[in-house]
Design a protein around this motif. Structure first.
Motif, PDB file in Angstrom:
ATOM      1  N   ARG A  40       0.843  -1.195   0.000  1.00 24.93           N
ATOM      2  CA  ARG A  40       0.000   0.000   0.000  1.00 24.93           C
ATOM      3  C   ARG A  40       0.877   1.245   0.000  1.00 24.93           C
ATOM      4  N   ILE A  41       0.300   2.364  -0.393  1.00 30.62           N
ATOM      5  CA  ILE A  41       0.990   3.643  -0.423  1.00 30.62           C
ATOM      6  C   ILE A  41       0.941   4.278   0.962  1.00 30.62           C
ATOM      7  N   ASP A  42       2.056   4.877   1.348  1.00 35.93           N
ATOM      8  CA  ASP A  42       2.112   5.571   2.629  1.00 35.93           C
ATOM      9  C   ASP A  42       1.142   6.751   2.618  1.00 35.93           C
ATOM     10  N   GLU A  43       0.225   6.781   3.566  1.00 37.24           N
ATOM     11  CA  GLU A  43      -0.784   7.843   3.626  1.00 37.24           C
ATOM     12  C   GLU A  43      -0.388   8.973   4.576  1.00 37.24           C
ATOM     13  N   ASP A  44       0.818   8.908   5.139  1.00 34.58           N
ATOM     14  CA  ASP A  44       1.302   9.973   6.017  1.00 34.58           C
ATOM     15  C   ASP A  44       1.846  11.116   5.163  1.00 34.58           C
ATOM     16  N   LEU A  45       0.933  11.867   4.573  1.00 40.93           N
ATOM     17  CA  LEU A  45       1.273  12.941   3.639  1.00 40.93           C
ATOM     18  C   LEU A  45       0.527  14.209   4.032  1.00 40.93           C
ATOM     19  N   PRO A  46       0.903  15.364   3.487  1.00 45.11           N
ATOM     20  CA  PRO A  46       0.146  16.590   3.748  1.00 45.11           C
ATOM     21  C   PRO A  46      -1.313  16.431   3.368  1.00 45.11           C
ATOM     22  N   ARG A  47      -2.169  17.251   3.970  1.00 44.32           N
ATOM     23  CA  ARG A  47      -3.608  17.078   3.792  1.00 44.32           C
ATOM     24  C   ARG A  47      -4.056  17.255   2.343  1.00 44.32           C
ATOM     25  N   LEU A  93      -5.531  11.665  -2.038  1.00 46.10           N
ATOM     26  CA  LEU A  93      -5.116  10.957  -3.252  1.00 46.10           C
ATOM     27  C   LEU A  93      -4.491   9.615  -2.907  1.00 46.10           C
ATOM     28  N   ALA A  94      -3.648   9.580  -1.871  1.00 44.96           N
ATOM     29  CA  ALA A  94      -3.043   8.316  -1.451  1.00 44.96           C
ATOM     30  C   ALA A  94      -4.109   7.332  -0.990  1.00 44.96           C
ATOM     31  N   VAL A  95      -5.104   7.831  -0.279  1.00 42.47           N
ATOM     32  CA  VAL A  95      -6.203   6.961   0.193  1.00 42.47           C
ATOM     33  C   VAL A  95      -6.942   6.352  -1.001  1.00 42.47           C
ATOM     34  N   GLU A  96      -7.233   7.177  -2.012  1.00 44.25           N
ATOM     35  CA  GLU A  96      -7.952   6.671  -3.188  1.00 44.25           C
ATOM     36  C   GLU A  96      -7.115   5.654  -3.963  1.00 44.25           C
ATOM     37  N   LEU A  97      -5.805   5.905  -4.067  1.00 56.51           N
ATOM     38  CA  LEU A  97      -4.943   4.944  -4.766  1.00 56.51           C
ATOM     39  C   LEU A  97      -4.883   3.610  -4.016  1.00 56.51           C
ATOM     40  N   ASN A  98      -4.807   3.661  -2.702  1.00 53.64           N
ATOM     41  CA  ASN A  98      -4.827   2.415  -1.925  1.00 53.64           C
ATOM     42  C   ASN A  98      -6.142   1.678  -2.113  1.00 53.64           C
ATOM     43  N   ALA A  99      -7.240   2.428  -2.187  1.00 56.27           N
ATOM     44  CA  ALA A  99      -8.538   1.791  -2.434  1.00 56.27           C
ATOM     45  C   ALA A  99      -8.557   1.132  -3.812  1.00 56.27           C
ATOM     46  N   ILE A 155      -5.933  -0.078  -5.388  1.00 55.28           N
ATOM     47  CA  ILE A 155      -5.087  -1.279  -5.309  1.00 55.28           C
ATOM     48  C   ILE A 155      -5.860  -2.432  -4.664  1.00 55.28           C
ATOM     49  N   ARG A 156      -6.579  -2.120  -3.576  1.00 53.33           N
ATOM     50  CA  ARG A 156      -7.391  -3.175  -2.924  1.00 53.33           C
ATOM     51  C   ARG A 156      -8.467  -3.689  -3.863  1.00 53.33           C
ATOM     52  N   SER A 157      -9.098  -2.775  -4.606  1.00 51.76           N
ATOM     53  CA  SER A 157     -10.143  -3.195  -5.547  1.00 51.76           C
ATOM     54  C   SER A 157      -9.566  -4.083  -6.635  1.00 51.76           C
ATOM     55  N   ASN A 158      -8.383  -3.759  -7.106  1.00 53.50           N
ATOM     56  CA  ASN A 158      -7.727  -4.577  -8.119  1.00 53.50           C
ATOM     57  C   ASN A 158      -7.458  -5.982  -7.605  1.00 53.50           C
ATOM     58  N   ALA A 159      -6.952  -6.056  -6.377  1.00 51.67           N
ATOM     59  CA  ALA A 159      -6.673  -7.372  -5.793  1.00 51.67           C
ATOM     60  C   ALA A 159      -7.952  -8.190  -5.634  1.00 51.67           C
ATOM     61  N   GLU A 160      -9.049  -7.518  -5.240  1.00 49.07           N
ATOM     62  CA  GLU A 160     -10.324  -8.233  -5.076  1.00 49.07           C
ATOM     63  C   GLU A 160     -10.836  -8.749  -6.419  1.00 49.07           C
ATOM     64  N   VAL A 161     -10.689  -7.924  -7.468  1.00 45.49           N
ATOM     65  CA  VAL A 161     -11.128  -8.359  -8.794  1.00 45.49           C
ATOM     66  C   VAL A 161     -10.339  -9.583  -9.247  1.00 45.49           C
ATOM     67  N   VAL A 162      -9.025  -9.565  -9.002  1.00 48.57           N
ATOM     68  CA  VAL A 162      -8.186 -10.705  -9.392  1.00 48.57           C
ATOM     69  C   VAL A 162      -8.589 -11.957  -8.624  1.00 48.57           C
ATOM     70  N   ASP A 163      -8.839 -11.804  -7.326  1.00 49.13           N
ATOM     71  CA  ASP A 163      -9.242 -12.972  -6.530  1.00 49.13           C
ATOM     72  C   ASP A 163     -10.566 -13.554  -7.034  1.00 49.13           C
TER      73      ASP A 163
END
Length: 444
Positions: free
Chosen positions: A199-206, A211-217, A219-227
């Motif tokens: 996952r992407i580090d979400e400890d970033l400026p506000r 954007l980091a939160v959406e990218l992590n989401a 990535i998780r969605s991609n993994a779920e689709v593959v599964d």
């Protein structure tokens, strides 16, 4: 940075030009004021005392008017006859060429030419005494004025240049430090892409954290689709293979033409199902984000397995595996790719199989490639046979066990990864198979 630098240069150059022009105007006004003071002193000194003729101005408080060719001059002339009545001693009989006044104009100024061609700044005025008109001109050389202006221009240019460099340096620091969070985010995303993080580090400026939160989401969605895709592929495989096995078994109980035809077509269907299910599994795996597989351990393990399998034939295995290569994909895909080629080489080799893995030159952060070369000393293939070998279900020798899907699966899987697969003639006499696949960047 380029836009900021260009704007700074343009703005400071304009500011410098305006400052120099303002200073020039101020200096010239001060110079003209000084000339007007001398002019008024001359008017006061020339006023006639006997009511008939004007006096010659003698003491104006400026000794340079009496020094020969000092650069400071005055003249009194009849108007409009231009006959010189009196002149400063500094002219020593020379002329002071002043610009003519326009019709009706009684005062004027500007630049004139003095003795020796030197530039002067002059002030002119027309006055009348007892019905007679005179033109009074006072001039002073501009050499000192020009030097002061040049010195001021140099100081302004130096000051603004230092200020501009400081401004550009401040912008550079602001951009570099301001964009550090974006660089951190880029490095974090690269780590995910290279399989070093999940996952992407979400400890970033506000401003960047959402954007980091959406990218992590994503990535998780991609993994779920593959599964889910893998689950459906597995279910479909079981759902189709069982009826096909039943048909084959029932057909095997009879030896008539219809049973043989059913058995033949069931075998073909099983081959097609295996091929397309394998391609579906490969496509699902290819879309996994952030997976990286070390190449050397996988190939070493495959070679040990092949050594045991073909121990009775006494095959010699020679490997040159560059350490540190990481395949940008799943381990199972790498095992399928390399395993098919090595197994095929073992089936046809006489005594020797060579396996090479190395990075290709010209790597960039966006694209890094490596190659796997598998060679054997068997009979090899002609160019036409090499083209046929990669076709689905095509077996050039039915006496060797297999489904004929191995090389076609390799070609399909390599295409999904954006690589290349080619067959050629090995230096040791048999077939040479070469894979080119994506790798994670060095140090990534």
């Amino acid at each position: 940075m380029a836009v900021a630098a260009l704007w700074s240069v343009a703005a400071l150059a304009l500011a410098g030009f305006i400052l120099v022009e303002l200073y020039r105007d101020t200096v010239e006004r001060a110079f003209d004021s000084q000339l007007e003071v001398y002019q008024k002193a001359i008017i006061g000194a020339m006023a006639p005392t006997d009511g008939s003729t004007i006096n010659r101005p003698e003491n104006l408080g400026e000794p340079r008017f009496n020094l020969p060719l000092s650069g400071w001059y005055w003249t009194i002339a009849d108007w409009p006859n231009w006959r010189i009545v009196h002149a400063s001693g500094s002219l020593v009989g020379d002329m002071l060429l002043v610009p003519p006044l326009a019709y009706g104009q009684r005062t004027g100024g500007g630049f004139a030419t003095g003795p020796g061609g030197e530039e002067l700044r002059v002030s002119q005025r027309i006055i009348s005494f007892d019905g007679k008109t005179y033109l009074i001109a006072v001039g002073g050389k501009t050499e000192g004025l020009r030097k002061d202006l040049a010195a001021f221009t140099g100081q302004v240019a130096l000051t603004l240049a230092v200020f501009g460099l400081g401004l550009v340096a401040a912008v550079l620091l602001q951009v570099r430090f301001g964009l550090l969070p974006i660089r951190r985010m880029q490095q974090s995303l690269a780590a995910v892409r290279n399989g070093e993080a999940e996952r992407i580090d979400e400890d970033l400026p506000r401003e960047l954290a959402p954007l980091a939160v959406e990218l992590n989401a994503l990535i998780r969605s991609n993994a779920e689709v593959v599964d889910r895709a893998r689950t459906h592929v597995g279910n479909l495989a079981h759902a189709l293979k069982t009826p096909l096995s039943v048909l084959s078994n029932e057909a095997a109980l009879s030896d008539d033409a219809f049973a043989r035809k059913v058995s033949e077509q069931a075998g073909l269907m099983r081959t097609q199902v295996d091929h397309h299910l394998e391609r579906a599994r490969q496509a699902a795996q290819r879309r996994v984000i952030g997976v990286a597989t070390p190449v050397e351990p996988v190939l070493a393990r495959l070679l040990r397995a092949m050594t045991r399998i073909h121990d009775a034939r006494g095959l010699a295995f020679d490997s040159q595996l560059e350490p540190g290569i990481r395949f940008r994909g799943e381990q199972q895909d790498l095992e399928d790719l390399a395993g098919n080629l090595i197994d095929n080489a073992c089936k046809w080799a006489d005594m020797r199989v060579e396996v090479t893995a190395r990075l290709l030159p010209g790597a960039t952060p966006e694209r890094t490639l490596f190659e796997i070369i598998v060679e054997d000393d068997g009979p090899g293939l002609t160019e036409a046979e090499r083209r046929e070998a990669v076709k689905r279900g095509r077996r050039l020798d039915e006496s060797v066990p297999g489904t004929g899907l191995g090389l076609s699966i390799v070609a399909d899987l390599v295409a999904l990864y954006g690589g290349s697969f080619e067959l050629g003639e090995a230096e040791i006499g048999g077939l040479k198979a070469r894979l080119v696949l994506p790798a994670t960047p060095a140090g990534g």
